[in-house]
Write a protein that holds these residues in place. Structure first.
Motif, mmCIF file in Angstrom:
data_model
loop_
_atom_site.group_PDB
_atom_site.id
_atom_site.type_symbol
_atom_site.label_atom_id
_atom_site.label_comp_id
_atom_site.label_asym_id
_atom_site.label_seq_id
_atom_site.Cartn_x
_atom_site.Cartn_y
_atom_site.Cartn_z
ATOM 1 N N GLY A 120 0.814 -1.197 0.000
ATOM 2 C CA GLY A 120 0.000 0.000 0.000
ATOM 3 C C GLY A 120 0.852 1.253 0.000
ATOM 4 O O GLY A 120 2.066 1.205 0.184
ATOM 5 N N CYS A 121 0.205 2.360 -0.236
ATOM 6 C CA CYS A 121 0.895 3.637 -0.250
ATOM 7 C C CYS A 121 -0.071 4.693 0.265
ATOM 8 O O CYS A 121 -1.161 4.845 -0.271
ATOM 9 N N ARG A 122 0.336 5.410 1.303
ATOM 10 C CA ARG A 122 -0.490 6.478 1.869
ATOM 11 C C ARG A 122 -0.478 7.687 0.949
ATOM 12 O O ARG A 122 0.485 7.933 0.229
ATOM 13 N N LEU A 123 -1.533 8.495 1.012
ATOM 14 C CA LEU A 123 -1.647 9.685 0.177
ATOM 15 C C LEU A 123 -0.515 10.663 0.433
ATOM 16 O O LEU A 123 0.132 11.137 -0.501
ATOM 17 N N ASP A 124 -0.232 10.970 1.709
ATOM 18 C CA ASP A 124 0.810 11.954 2.002
ATOM 19 C C ASP A 124 2.188 11.483 1.531
ATOM 20 O O ASP A 124 2.970 12.267 1.002
ATOM 21 N N LYS A 125 2.470 10.193 1.656
ATOM 22 C CA LYS A 125 3.753 9.657 1.180
ATOM 23 C C LYS A 125 3.836 9.717 -0.335
ATOM 24 O O LYS A 125 4.877 10.024 -0.901
ATOM 25 N N TRP A 126 2.716 9.416 -1.009
ATOM 26 C CA TRP A 126 2.721 9.448 -2.468
ATOM 27 C C TRP A 126 2.935 10.873 -2.985
ATOM 28 O O TRP A 126 3.706 11.089 -3.915
ATOM 29 N N LEU A 127 2.267 11.857 -2.371
ATOM 30 C CA LEU A 127 2.435 13.257 -2.786
ATOM 31 C C LEU A 127 3.884 13.700 -2.617
ATOM 32 O O LEU A 127 4.429 14.420 -3.456
ATOM 33 N N TRP A 128 4.501 13.256 -1.540
ATOM 34 C CA TRP A 128 5.906 13.588 -1.276
ATOM 35 C C TRP A 128 6.818 12.875 -2.277
ATOM 36 O O TRP A 128 7.713 13.478 -2.849
ATOM 37 N N ALA A 129 6.561 11.589 -2.515
ATOM 38 C CA ALA A 129 7.383 10.806 -3.436
ATOM 39 C C ALA A 129 7.239 11.319 -4.876
ATOM 40 O O ALA A 129 8.193 11.281 -5.645
ATOM 41 N N ALA A 130 6.055 11.833 -5.224
ATOM 42 C CA ALA A 130 5.817 12.344 -6.574
ATOM 43 C C ALA A 130 6.326 13.783 -6.723
ATOM 44 O O ALA A 130 6.172 14.383 -7.774
ATOM 45 N N GLY A 174 -12.547 14.262 -6.579
ATOM 46 C CA GLY A 174 -13.460 15.340 -6.200
ATOM 47 C C GLY A 174 -13.815 15.406 -4.725
ATOM 48 O O GLY A 174 -14.456 16.350 -4.282
ATOM 49 N N ASP A 175 -13.422 14.420 -3.942
ATOM 50 C CA ASP A 175 -13.756 14.390 -2.511
ATOM 51 C C ASP A 175 -12.528 14.700 -1.670
ATOM 52 O O ASP A 175 -11.410 14.371 -2.043
ATOM 53 N N ARG A 176 -12.770 15.322 -0.493
ATOM 54 C CA ARG A 176 -11.663 15.562 0.438
ATOM 55 C C ARG A 176 -11.086 14.231 0.882
ATOM 56 O O ARG A 176 -11.802 13.242 1.005
ATOM 57 N N ALA A 177 -9.802 14.231 1.124
ATOM 58 C CA ALA A 177 -9.129 12.992 1.495
ATOM 59 C C ALA A 177 -8.421 13.155 2.826
ATOM 60 O O ALA A 177 -8.252 14.265 3.324
ATOM 61 N N LYS A 178 -8.006 12.037 3.396
ATOM 62 C CA LYS A 178 -7.210 12.034 4.623
ATOM 63 C C LYS A 178 -5.821 11.505 4.281
ATOM 64 O O LYS A 178 -5.630 10.832 3.280
ATOM 65 N N ASN A 179 -4.860 11.824 5.152
ATOM 66 C CA ASN A 179 -3.460 11.443 4.919
ATOM 67 C C ASN A 179 -3.266 9.941 4.734
ATOM 68 O O ASN A 179 -2.443 9.513 3.936
ATOM 69 N N ALA A 180 -4.003 9.154 5.474
ATOM 70 C CA ALA A 180 -3.817 7.705 5.442
ATOM 71 C C ALA A 180 -4.589 7.043 4.304
ATOM 72 O O ALA A 180 -4.587 5.823 4.199
ATOM 73 N N ARG A 181 -5.201 7.813 3.447
ATOM 74 C CA ARG A 181 -5.971 7.263 2.322
ATOM 75 C C ARG A 181 -5.074 6.360 1.479
ATOM 76 O O ARG A 181 -3.971 6.730 1.108
ATOM 77 N N GLU A 182 -5.565 5.172 1.204
ATOM 78 C CA GLU A 182 -4.816 4.202 0.414
ATOM 79 C C GLU A 182 -4.879 4.603 -1.060
ATOM 80 O O GLU A 182 -5.944 4.781 -1.623
ATOM 81 N N GLY A 242 -5.046 4.878 -11.105
ATOM 82 C CA GLY A 242 -6.333 5.216 -11.708
ATOM 83 C C GLY A 242 -7.083 6.313 -10.983
ATOM 84 O O GLY A 242 -8.017 6.893 -11.529
ATOM 85 N N LEU A 243 -6.689 6.622 -9.742
ATOM 86 C CA LEU A 243 -7.351 7.695 -8.999
ATOM 87 C C LEU A 243 -6.985 9.052 -9.595
ATOM 88 O O LEU A 243 -5.892 9.237 -10.107
ATOM 89 N N ARG A 244 -7.910 10.005 -9.502
ATOM 90 C CA ARG A 244 -7.634 11.383 -9.942
ATOM 91 C C ARG A 244 -7.409 12.244 -8.714
ATOM 92 O O ARG A 244 -8.264 12.337 -7.845
ATOM 93 N N VAL A 245 -6.248 12.877 -8.668
ATOM 94 C CA VAL A 245 -5.865 13.697 -7.524
ATOM 95 C C VAL A 245 -5.776 15.153 -7.979
ATOM 96 O O VAL A 245 -5.112 15.457 -8.964
ATOM 97 N N THR A 246 -6.473 16.041 -7.262
ATOM 98 C CA THR A 246 -6.416 17.471 -7.543
ATOM 99 C C THR A 246 -5.654 18.138 -6.408
ATOM 100 O O THR A 246 -6.007 17.962 -5.244
ATOM 101 N N VAL A 272 -3.178 8.972 -11.125
ATOM 102 C CA VAL A 272 -2.142 8.144 -10.517
ATOM 103 C C VAL A 272 -1.849 6.961 -11.436
ATOM 104 O O VAL A 272 -2.751 6.214 -11.807
ATOM 105 N N LEU A 273 -0.584 6.809 -11.825
ATOM 106 C CA LEU A 273 -0.170 5.701 -12.686
ATOM 107 C C LEU A 273 0.548 4.606 -11.911
ATOM 108 O O LEU A 273 0.436 3.435 -12.238
ATOM 109 N N ALA A 274 1.328 5.002 -10.890
ATOM 110 C CA ALA A 274 2.104 4.035 -10.118
ATOM 111 C C ALA A 274 2.221 4.531 -8.681
ATOM 112 O O ALA A 274 1.947 5.697 -8.391
ATOM 113 N N LEU A 275 2.621 3.655 -7.795
ATOM 114 C CA LEU A 275 2.763 3.981 -6.376
ATOM 115 C C LEU A 275 4.228 3.928 -5.965
ATOM 116 O O LEU A 275 5.004 3.146 -6.506
#
Length: 141
Positions: free
Chosen positions: A18-28, A50-58, A62-66, A78-81
């Motif tokens: 898995g990959c957390r949202l905050d880690k992915w944003l940092w890694a990207a 389109g929805d608010r997210a939390k840091n631990a979101r898996e 394929g997800l769309r991140v704004t 999102v193409l890869a983790l």
């Protein structure tokens, strides 16, 4: 007896990992630190589909991140983790910016909308007279 150097092997996560949202944003490389990424998510500056997210979101491909920053708004797919921050060329492989997002950023750059209220450093706040002129010019009487 020969010395062996033990280095921690950092690899990209397998498909199951898995990959957390905050880690992915940092890694990207959208944020310089993971804590800045976490603060942006907490402040509602990051949305997933389109929805608010939390840091631990898996995160899943394929997800769309704004992401809204003071300088930009960008929408990516999102193409890869990855939980590991690498160089910019490798980080760019983790996502693809949407065509609509590219068009809006290009349009903002051409019109100068991103530099609307920019002031030279050290000039301070506008005077009362300058504020009246600004309000008159922008139509906010």
């Amino acid at each position: 007896m020969p010395r062996t150097h033990h280095r921690k092997q950092e690899t990209l996560p397998e498909k199951d990992d898995g990959c957390r949202l905050d880690k992915w944003l940092w890694a990207a490389r959208f944020f310089k630190t993971r804590s800045l990424a976490a603060a942006a998510v907490e402040g509602g500056k990051v949305r997933i589909d389109g929805d608010r997210a939390k840091n631990a979101r898996e995160m899943k491909p394929g997800l769309r991140v704004t992401i809204k920053n003071k300088d930009m708004q960008i929408e990516v797919e999102v193409l890869a983790l990855s939980n590991v921050r690498r160089g910019a060329p490798e980080a760019a492989l983790l996502y693809r910016e949407t065509d609509e997002s590219q068009r809006l950023r290009q349009q903002a750059q051409e019109t100068g909308a991103d530099q609307f209220a920019e002031r030279d450093r050290g000039l301070g706040r506008p005077t009362k007279r300058q504020m009246r002129d600004i309000q008159r010019f922008t139509g906010r009487d």
